[in-house]
Design an enzyme around this catalytic site. Structure first.
Site, short mmCIF file in Angstrom:
data_model
loop_
_atom_site.label_atom_id
_atom_site.label_comp_id
_atom_site.label_asym_id
_atom_site.label_seq_id
_atom_site.Cartn_x
_atom_site.Cartn_y
_atom_site.Cartn_z
N HIS A 18 11.10 -0.65 0.75
CA HIS A 18 12.28 -0.48 1.61
C HIS A 18 11.94 -0.61 3.09
CE1 HIS A 18 15.25 0.95 -1.45
NE2 HIS A 18 14.14 1.04 -2.13
N ASP A 20 12.19 -1.54 11.44
CA ASP A 20 13.08 -0.97 10.42
C ASP A 20 13.16 -1.98 9.28
OD1 ASP A 20 14.87 0.86 9.33
OD2 ASP A 20 16.10 0.98 11.15
C1 GDG Z 1 15.10 3.23 4.64
C2 GDG Z 1 14.54 2.16 5.59
C3 GDG Z 1 16.37 0.62 4.85
C4 GDG Z 1 22.75 8.76 8.27
N1 GDG Z 1 23.25 9.85 8.85
C5 GDG Z 1 24.05 10.44 7.95
C6 GDG Z 1 24.02 9.69 6.78
N2 GDG Z 1 23.21 8.66 7.00
C7 GDG Z 1 22.95 7.60 6.04
C8 GDG Z 1 23.55 6.31 6.51
C9 GDG Z 1 22.68 5.27 5.82
C10 GDG Z 1 21.36 6.02 5.62
O1 GDG Z 1 21.57 7.37 5.90
C11 GDG Z 1 20.29 5.53 6.57
O2 GDG Z 1 19.83 4.31 6.12
P1 GDG Z 1 19.00 3.35 7.06
O3 GDG Z 1 18.87 2.05 6.36
O4 GDG Z 1 19.70 3.22 8.37
O5 GDG Z 1 17.61 4.06 7.34
P2 GDG Z 1 16.45 4.87 6.50
O6 GDG Z 1 16.88 6.23 6.13
O7 GDG Z 1 15.26 4.84 7.39
O8 GDG Z 1 16.18 3.99 5.17
C12 GDG Z 1 15.66 1.25 6.07
C13 GDG Z 1 16.75 1.68 3.83
O9 GDG Z 1 15.65 2.51 3.49
C14 GDG Z 1 17.28 1.04 2.54
O10 GDG Z 1 16.36 0.15 1.99
O11 GDG Z 1 17.52 -0.04 5.30
O12 GDG Z 1 15.15 0.23 6.90
O13 GDG Z 1 13.87 2.77 6.70
O14 GDG Z 1 23.22 4.92 4.57
O15 GDG Z 1 24.88 6.27 6.14
N3 GDG Z 1 24.74 9.99 5.68
C15 GDG Z 1 25.51 11.11 5.73
N4 GDG Z 1 25.55 11.91 6.84
C16 GDG Z 1 24.86 11.63 7.97
O16 GDG Z 1 24.92 12.36 8.95
N5 GDG Z 1 26.24 11.44 4.66
#
Ligand code: GDG
Length: 461
Positions: free
Chosen positions: A155, A362
């Site tokens: 990821h 990222d």
């Molecule tokens: C890893 C990789 C890759 C955020 N704040 C809240 C909340 N979130 C949710 C978002 C989003 C998720 O968390 C974050 O996903 P990201 O992709 O931005 O980042 P990582 O956590 O670092 O994820 C990344 C991912 O895996 C998938 O392969 O894209 O690059 O680092 O879905 O919505 N959700 C809730 N409350 C919040 O305050 N419910």
């Protein structure tokens, strides 16, 4: 003949404990795999706490908890996974720590995860292993169960060769991953980096890799996406709009709202975006406009020192900016350090004008994609780091920035805030088409189809 039953192996289970009950953990991966797993699938992983649990069925999925003790958490999870691999794979934006003592527990946890999968997966079925904590699982699982079709998806980014070379145990990790039939990455660049690392370890062919035992391992990019329908359903709900309007009113109906939503992680560039926002206010480029920044920062990995420091830095900046530019009752930065319910998050996406996503590195960044499909109108603007995987799909619709260039960051924020309506709508509607065309169900189906595919030597014979 490959059987369709699927076993997922991931650091975390798709459920967590709340009081005496197991509740589903939200998240795209769980949503994407639930339909595939229902009634014949299993999920192996850690519960998130220190209790021992027996396997059970939840929502039609066999859940197989693997117990991690405190030493596993210190050395495998906080240590090798999150203080060595995480910073190294994210372009060493923090100095990776190489502590030889962590390795044995890392191997041991990977072995236990592989054993749990080996004892549950039906003959000739599919196993899909996820992420950087578990790169040794594929080879161990193949040793235990050569009948299985094994896939692995990373990821996070796979680092350039010169960085990967620093890792004392790099050969073991390459061999671990090459136990798979398919190794998937977020972008072509990550897949290329892995091919090069494997080649340097003496394990590769020109495009697909040939493992030492003569198997062909497929290496490719499978860009992950979001559950488009889930975001859209919430986006269309009048309650979501009403909440968005209320939040905007609570902010004092400013002229421009910049928005950041991230786990509080030093890779996400929260500090540099706040600094750029400060520069923007200082420069007076937006004239007398009433401008605010809303930053949602979800607590994350607070047992790791670099994360505690990242939080201190962000909170220091929030205080500094409000102290310098805020007025009584009118802060310029609104900072939330806790997790919000997803429906509130969608309201945030709707009420913001400029979504600011500025990671130093990222894998993909799902927030960028969620913002795009959550808009009820196409008037939002996405400022996106060149170093997010999402930039390879959204490069012509977002305002791309280099988070290492403070001046470029400041002017990107200014440009985003002043983009013409016509330009905003044109960019956002193209962005929406791009994201909708590849949602998380397409992603999982694409990967699993390759895993079931006819691409290994075993099947060519
Ligand atoms: C890893 C990789 C890759 C955020 N704040 C809240 C909340 N979130 C949710 C978002 C989003 C998720 O968390 C974050 O996903 P990201 O992709 O931005 O980042 P990582 O956590 O670092 O994820 C990344 C991912 O895996 C998938 O392969 O894209 O690059 O680092 O879905 O919505 N959700 C809730 N409350 C919040 O305050 N419910």
């Amino acid at each position: 003949m490959v059987r369709r039953e699927l076993t997922v192996v991931a650091n975390r289970l798709p459920v967590r404990r709340k009081g005496d009950e197991w509740i589903s953990s939200p998240g795209g991966l769980v949503t994407a795999l639930k339909p595939v797993l229902k009634d014949s699938g299993s999920w192996v992983g850690w519960s998130g706490d220190s209790e021992h649990y027996e396997p059970f069925i939840h929502d039609g999925i066999s859940v197989i908890p693997v117990h991690l003790d405190q030493r596993d958490l210190d050395e495998h999870y906080a240590g090798f996974s999150n203080a060595t691999l995480w910073p190294l794979y994210h372009h060493a934006v923090r100095e990776p720590v190489f502590d030889a003592q962590w390795w044995d527990r890392h191997v041991d946890v990977n072995r236990r995860m592989a054993e749990a999968a080996a004892s549950t997966a039906p003959k000739d079925s599919l196993v899909w292993v996820h992420d950087y904590h578990l790169q040794l699982v594929p080879s161990e699982l193949r040793r235990l169960r050569p009948d299985l079709r094994i896939g692995f998806f990373l990821h996070i980014p796979f680092p350039p060769h010169e960085l990967f070379q620093r890792l004392p145990r790099r050969r073991e990790l390459i061999d671990g991953l090459l136990g798979s039939d398919v190794v998937g990455f977020q972008t072509d660049g990550d897949a290329d980096n892995f091919r090069r690392a494997a080649h340097a370890a003496g394990r590769s062919g020109p495009t697909d890799l040939v493992a030492t035992d003569g198997r062909i391992v497929v290496v490719d990019a499978f860009p992950i996406s979001i559950d488009v329908a889930a975001s859209q359903d919430l986006a269309e709900d009048p309650a979501t709009h009403a909440r968005a309007a209320r939040i905007r009113a609570d902010l004092g109906n400013p002229d421009v709202v910049f928005l950041g939503v991230d786990r509080l992680d030093y890779t996400k560039g929260i500090d540099v975006r706040l600094e750029a926002f400060g520069q923007l206010l200082e420069s007076g480029a937006l004239g007398r406009s009433d401008v605010v920044f809303v930053q949602i920062a979800v607590p994350s990995r607070e047992t790791v020192e670099d994360y505690r420091e990242a939080r201190e830095r962000v909170e220091q900046l929030v205080g500094q900016l409000n102290g310098t530019y805020g007025r009584i009752g009118h802060p310029v930065v609104h900072y939330v350090h806790r997790e919000l319910p997803f429906d509130v998050l969608v309201s945030m996406y709707q009420m913001g004008d400029v979504m600011v996503v500025t990671p130093f590195a990222d894998g993909m960044n799902l927030v960028a994609k969620e913002f795009v499909v959550s808009r009820d109108n196409d008037e939002g603007v996405l400022v996106l780091s060149e170093f997010a995987g999402a930039a390879s799909e959204l490069d012509d619709v977002a305002i791309l920035v280099n988070p290492y260039d403070p001046e470029a960051m400041t002017s990107a924020l200014a440009r985003a805030a002043t983009l013409s309506l016509e330009d905003r709508v044109a960019r956002m509607s193209r962005a929406r088409t791009t994201v909708v065309a590849n949602d998380v169900h397409d992603w999982s189906a694409g990967f699993l189809n390759r895993l079931k595919g006819e691409t290994t030597l075993r099947e060519l014979k």
